[in-house]
Each structure stands twice: as C-alpha cells, then as structure tokens.
Scaffold this motif. Structure first.
Motif, mmCIF file in Angstrom:
data_model
loop_
_atom_site.group_PDB
_atom_site.id
_atom_site.type_symbol
_atom_site.label_atom_id
_atom_site.label_comp_id
_atom_site.label_asym_id
_atom_site.label_seq_id
_atom_site.Cartn_x
_atom_site.Cartn_y
_atom_site.Cartn_z
ATOM 1 N N ILE A 58 -47.128 -127.528 14.042
ATOM 2 C CA ILE A 58 -46.233 -126.644 14.431
ATOM 3 C C ILE A 58 -44.674 -127.269 14.727
ATOM 4 C CG2 ILE A 58 -45.698 -125.099 16.335
ATOM 5 C CD1 ILE A 58 -48.801 -124.663 16.792
ATOM 6 N N PHE A 59 -43.729 -126.747 14.016
ATOM 7 C CA PHE A 59 -42.370 -127.361 14.073
ATOM 8 C C PHE A 59 -41.246 -126.423 15.128
ATOM 9 C CE2 PHE A 59 -43.539 -128.936 10.017
ATOM 10 C CZ PHE A 59 -43.206 -130.251 10.009
ATOM 11 N N LEU A 60 -40.908 -126.864 15.969
ATOM 12 C CA LEU A 60 -40.014 -126.345 17.037
ATOM 13 C C LEU A 60 -38.711 -126.965 16.843
ATOM 14 C CD1 LEU A 60 -42.614 -126.788 20.004
ATOM 15 C CD2 LEU A 60 -42.152 -124.800 18.448
ATOM 16 N N ASP A 61 -37.753 -125.845 17.090
ATOM 17 C CA ASP A 61 -36.244 -126.121 16.923
ATOM 18 C C ASP A 61 -35.805 -127.053 18.243
ATOM 19 O OD1 ASP A 61 -33.703 -126.254 15.623
ATOM 20 O OD2 ASP A 61 -33.245 -124.446 16.325
ATOM 21 N N LYS A 62 -36.428 -127.938 18.516
ATOM 22 C CA LYS A 62 -36.079 -128.772 19.676
ATOM 23 C C LYS A 62 -35.667 -130.270 19.501
ATOM 24 C CE LYS A 62 -38.764 -125.851 22.736
ATOM 25 N NZ LYS A 62 -37.385 -125.285 23.531
ATOM 26 N N GLY A 63 -35.095 -131.087 20.133
ATOM 27 C CA GLY A 63 -34.597 -132.493 20.383
ATOM 28 C C GLY A 63 -36.260 -133.200 21.098
ATOM 29 N N HIS A 64 -36.158 -134.408 20.851
ATOM 30 C CA HIS A 64 -37.432 -135.039 21.371
ATOM 31 C C HIS A 64 -37.706 -134.954 22.878
ATOM 32 C CE1 HIS A 64 -40.300 -137.898 21.419
ATOM 33 N NE2 HIS A 64 -39.682 -139.150 22.336
#
Length: 207
Positions: A174-180
């Motif tokens: 699941i890819f999320l539009d967030k940084g680490h």
C-alpha cells in the motif's frame, strides 16, 4: 512512552498492543537489538494471557528500523521464534530489510554509527537482512511504503516484495503519499485508515 498513542488507538479497535524498547546504536549492534526484540516477542507469548491477550493471534509491526527488527526476529531462525506462532507481520516504511544489498553498494563507515551497528562483515549483513529468510512458511504480510520516503527504503521494499511474492503472490504494498516520518505520525489520529486496514488484516489472518 513516546508511542502511547499507537497503543491507545489500536485498543479502540480491540487490539492489545505491546510496545517494547531496545538498546540503540552504538551501545548495541543490530544483532543485539534483534535479540532484545525477540525476547520481547517471547515475553508476549508467555504473558499476554494475563492481559486478556490471545497468543494465537499475535502480530508484529514496526516502522523504519523497527520493521527490520521485527521481521528479522521472526524470520531468521537464529532468534528462536517459531514462525508458525506469528499470525502476521506489518511493515511500515521498513528500513534495512535488505541491508546486505545496501552495504555492498555503500560500505559502512563510522558516520551515523553504521560501522558499530552493522560491522564490516558481509556475513553479518546477510544475517541482519530478513529478505534472505523468507520462505513458504513465512507469516502473511501487510506492507506500507511512503511515496516520498528515502530511496534506500523504496529499493529495499521493492527487493523484498519481489522475493516475498514467490511465496505470497497476492501481497501488494500500500503506497501512501507521505515521507518517512509522517508514515508513523499518521497513527496519532484515531481515525487513520491504517487502524481499520490493520484490523481487517488481523481478522483475516488470526489463527
């Protein structure tokens, strides 16, 4: 104490959460850290019943280095965890899950305690990389990756998924539009979809 929100929010989903501590580098190397996490898992298996927990429904999760530690503690047989005793592994923007590949390209130095953590022995890099211990007996995985995370994490997760799909072809990250860091901070809000997604994963895979 910093991650109480994580446990409180999962408790609202009827999930008992145990948050262990481990010794940080340079006071401990990765093998010692993983041993501490394995000890914590064994403690939970022995004691969680006292807190109305069910050892037949035990899942492990970790963000960043925590992902590497929980995965390797479970998958690498040297740490003594029976993979059949773990119902699932949830990786949240996990770092270090293929350190052998990374350190072969970028040999460790004293910067950021890399040499103290990983040593300069390739055999230690292999032992610290859970990707090399995946097999048909590995627990089910739920994997999150940030679209804005570090390139090393993106690459390692790609390698890990390629190997995992040999045994669990249905797993898709699941890819999320967030940084680490935001990949962890999202758990501060009880309404985060991560809690519902994880609960569904637990319900589907509990033994």
């Amino acid at each position: 104490n910093q991650y109480g929100f994580f446990g409180r929010n999962f408790a609202k989903k009827d999930v008992i959460t145990v948050i262990p501590e481990y010794t940080l580098s340079p006071k401990a190397n990765v093998d010692e850290m993983t041993s501490e996490i394995a000890m914590a898992i064994k403690w939970v298996q022995k004691n969680i019943g006292k807190y109305n927990g069910d050892t037949g429904k035990l899942f492990v999760t970790g963000h960043s280095a925590g992902g590497q530690l929980v995965a390797n503690a479970v998958l690498n047989p040297k740490f003594g965890i029976d993979v059949k005793s773990i119902s699932g592994i949830i990786l949240n923007d996990a770092a270090g899950i293929d350190m052998k590949d990374y350190l072969e390209k970028y040999p460790p130095t004293t910067e950021d305690d890399y040499l103290a953590t990983w040593s300069n022995e390739p055999k230690n890099w292999y032992q610290a990389s859970p990707i090399y211990f995946l097999n048909e007996k590995s627990p089910p995985f739920l994997i999150y990756v940030g679209k804005k995370t570090y390139q090393s994490i993106t690459t390692a997760n790609k390698h890990f998924l390629t190997e995992l799909n040999k045994f669990q072809p249905e797993v898709k990250p699941i890819f999320l539009d967030k940084g680490h860091i935001p990949m962890l901070l999202q758990y501060f809000w009880p309404a985060s979809n991560r809690f519902s997604e994880t609960k569904i994963f637990i319900d589907q895979n509990r033994k």
